[in-house]
Design an enzyme around this catalytic site. Structure first.
Site, PDB file in Angstrom:
ATOM      1  N   ASP A  18       0.882  -1.170   0.000  1.00 22.59           N
ATOM      2  CA  ASP A  18       0.000   0.000   0.000  1.00 22.59           C
ATOM      3  C   ASP A  18       0.916   1.215   0.000  1.00 22.59           C
ATOM      4  O   ASP A  18       1.522   1.544   1.017  1.00 22.59           O
ATOM      5  CB  ASP A  18      -0.896  -0.006   1.240  1.00 22.59           C
ATOM      6  CG  ASP A  18      -1.908   1.131   1.249  1.00 22.59           C
ATOM      7  OD1 ASP A  18      -1.689   2.136   0.536  1.00 22.59           O
ATOM      8  OD2 ASP A  18      -2.910   1.040   1.975  1.00 22.59           O
ATOM      9  N   HIS A  19       1.036   1.883  -1.158  1.00 26.62           N
ATOM     10  CA  HIS A  19       2.044   2.932  -1.276  1.00 26.62           C
ATOM     11  C   HIS A  19       1.796   4.087  -0.318  1.00 26.62           C
ATOM     12  O   HIS A  19       2.713   4.831   0.017  1.00 26.62           O
ATOM     13  CB  HIS A  19       2.132   3.434  -2.719  1.00 26.62           C
ATOM     14  CG  HIS A  19       0.938   4.201  -3.186  1.00 26.62           C
ATOM     15  ND1 HIS A  19      -0.153   3.596  -3.762  1.00 26.62           N
ATOM     16  CD2 HIS A  19       0.675   5.521  -3.176  1.00 26.62           C
ATOM     17  CE1 HIS A  19      -1.045   4.521  -4.080  1.00 26.62           C
ATOM     18  NE2 HIS A  19      -0.569   5.692  -3.740  1.00 26.62           N
TER      19      HIS A  19
ATOM     20  N   HIS B 279      -6.204   2.198   1.589  1.00 23.26           N
ATOM     21  CA  HIS B 279      -5.351   3.315   1.994  1.00 23.26           C
ATOM     22  C   HIS B 279      -5.821   3.976   3.289  1.00 23.26           C
ATOM     23  O   HIS B 279      -5.071   4.090   4.261  1.00 23.26           O
ATOM     24  CB  HIS B 279      -5.320   4.389   0.903  1.00 23.26           C
ATOM     25  CG  HIS B 279      -4.748   3.930  -0.391  1.00 23.26           C
ATOM     26  ND1 HIS B 279      -3.730   3.009  -0.489  1.00 23.26           N
ATOM     27  CD2 HIS B 279      -5.043   4.276  -1.669  1.00 23.26           C
ATOM     28  CE1 HIS B 279      -3.431   2.816  -1.755  1.00 23.26           C
ATOM     29  NE2 HIS B 279      -4.204   3.568  -2.494  1.00 23.26           N
TER      30      HIS B 279
END
Length: 504
Positions: free
Chosen positions: A179-180, A242
């Site tokens: 999950d950037h 996110h």
């Protein structure tokens, strides 16, 4: 520890590889953060040579690597190779296995291998299984790790199916769900802010915090993702992964240590404490919207239903806002508000901690909540933190005005701020899974949001509000707040413009 390894990127001909993965790996190489011996093997259906792949990746780095330092580009490219693969053909994986053995022998690299699934989500079920069928999950001669991009399923049922397939062949510690957002420096700084500062931790609870809001705003539309996005929507695309992960970091209890398992255990406890949503209350705790056409700076902006590859009668939400509670001793009764949307005024992600007013407010203000202290943690852009406090306005009397005490990462001129993918790829090489979602977190998040997904799908009496592109979403989202004097915080791109309403 020997971290020499081979990095296999499935879907290497795709956009993510060119824009993010290869530039991030080059940055690690440039900053001497990769091991002495490594190879990067691109794998995809496209039929190209290794030489052509190197040239494509060199062009991608020149285009997308922001620092502009290409001094080691040629030697980095010497580590790049390419292999064509048919994802549903087991013979392709047998050949890949043999090829990797040849490369290990030639380069004196042991069995350490990272497999990155930079592919469409439907291949998340096939690739890990086929890798295991040819023995590429076994750790008898070095570690094996697999990185899975979001989405981690389309709904609860598909997430459970993906869980079953992955854990049938791979151990939990081998799976890195990337999950950037969690790789961003300011997200990680949430832990430091909370647990290293004595002035914050005693206040970080229901006794002093009135409510918390988290915003992830995008000023772009769906661009060329219309075919994908119209089947996903804002709730699945942003909130399920996110933003709920950010909630976990904001709300977690202090871990017993900074070991990955300790931190992940506390995040999981937050997810397990989310108050279940009843399907009959969805219309009062969640709002959805879809951007409509507008004119911004004399330019016509298409509405969502006018975009390419979008159903002209689509009911897919491009904006989602939700109110919920965490039922534990720290947060009992404190509302959390999260929202995300496309075609909003600015591109910004931030957490806003709204502290309660003083018990007996002595100074006149039209709205007592305007005088409450706020802590704003800006995740992107203009990364930093801002604390809003009240001071006396110069002159006679006790008029009060708010001022901002802020810090920006850009002010640390001597420090390099790594890109999110750079940090997460480096953590994968080290085997540090702190910032990666674990299976139980993914399933808990889907369970929590399933009533909203089902209600929006099946109950057409729940409105889908339109909002003009370039505005802050449907006005009805303000009705999520119980008190009439409270509304969403409207951020600007520049953190220092905290008290300015930003509109395009």
């Amino acid at each position: 520890m020997d971290n020499n390894h081979i990095h296999v990127i499935f879907g290497a001909s795709g956009d993510l590889t060119k824009r993010k993965l290869i530039p991030a790996l080059y940055s690690l190489y440039l900053n001497k953060m990769l091991p002495e011996k490594f190879l990067i093997v691109g794998a995809a259906r496209t039929e190209i040579s290794s030489a052509s792949f190197r040239e494509l990746m060199i062009e991608s780095i020149k285009k997308y690597y922001k620092s502009g330092d290409f001094s080691r580009l040629k030697e980095f490219a010497d580590h790049l190779l390419y292999e064509q693969i048919q994802y549903d053909d087991l013979n392709s994986y047998n050949y890949l296995n043999q090829r990797l053995e040849e490369l290990r022998t030639r380069s004196n690299i042991n069995g350490n291998t990272i497999f990155y699934l930079s592919t469409p989500p439907d291949l998340y079920y096939k690739i890990p299984e086929n890798l295991a069928l040819v023995g590429l999950n076994r750790e008898d001669n070095g570690w094996k790790r697999i990185i899975v991009e979001k989405p981690f399923g389309y709904d609860l049922d598909s997430a459970l199916q993906l869980k079953e397939i992955l854990l049938k062949h791979w151990k939990e510690e081998q799976i890195f769900r990337i999950d950037h957002y969690l790789g961003k420096e300011t997200v990680q700084n949430l832990l430091v802010t909370r647990f290293s500062n004595g002035i914050f931790e005693p206040l970080w609870n229901r006794n002093y915090i009135h409510h918390i809001e988290i915003t992830a705003a995008e000023n772009i539309g769906v661009e060329n993702r219309g075919g994908y996005y119209d089947n996903i929507g804002a709730l699945r695309d942003m909130i399920q992964n996110h933003l709920l992960q950010v909630v976990g970091l904001v709300a977690m209890e202090p871990p017993s240590s900074l070991e990955p398992l300790s931190i992940r255990n506390e995040i999981l406890k937050v997810f397990q404490s989310l108050r279940p949503i009843k399907i009959e209350e969805v219309s009062s705790i969640a709002v959805r919207g879809q951007y409509t056409s507008s004119t911004i700076n004399n330019e016509y902006i298409k509405g969502y239903r006018e975009e390419n590859h979008i159903n002209p009668e689509s009911r897919t939400e491009t904006y989602a806002a939700i109110k919920f509670f965490i039922d534990n001793w720290r947060w009992g009764g404190v509302p959390f508000y999260i929202r995300t949307g496309k075609r909003l005024p600015v591109q910004v992600t931030e957490v806003v901690i709204h502290f309660k007013p003083t018990p007996h407010f002595l100074f006149s203000r039209n709205n007592i909540y305007e005088a409450c202290n706020k802590l704003i943690i800006r995740i992107q852009p203009d990364e930093g933190m801002l604390l809003e406090i009240g001071i006396k306005t110069p002159g006679q009397g006790f008029d009060v005005q708010n001022i901002d005490l802020d810090f920006k990462y850009a002010e640390l001129a001597s420090q390099r701020l790594p890109e999110a993918y750079e940090r997460l790829l480096y953590d994968t090489i080290k085997g540090d899974n702190t910032l990666f979602a674990r299976t139980e977190e993914v399933i808990a998040a889907w369970k929590f949001l399933t009533p909203v997904i089902d209600a929006w799908k099946n109950n057409h009496s729940i409105p889908l509000y339109g909002y003009p592109a370039g505005t802050w979403g449907p006005l009805e989202a303000n009705k999520l707040f119980d008190e009439k004097n409270i509304s969403w915080h409207y951020p600007c791109r520049n953190l220092s413009n905290n008290n300015t309403y930003c509109e395009l």
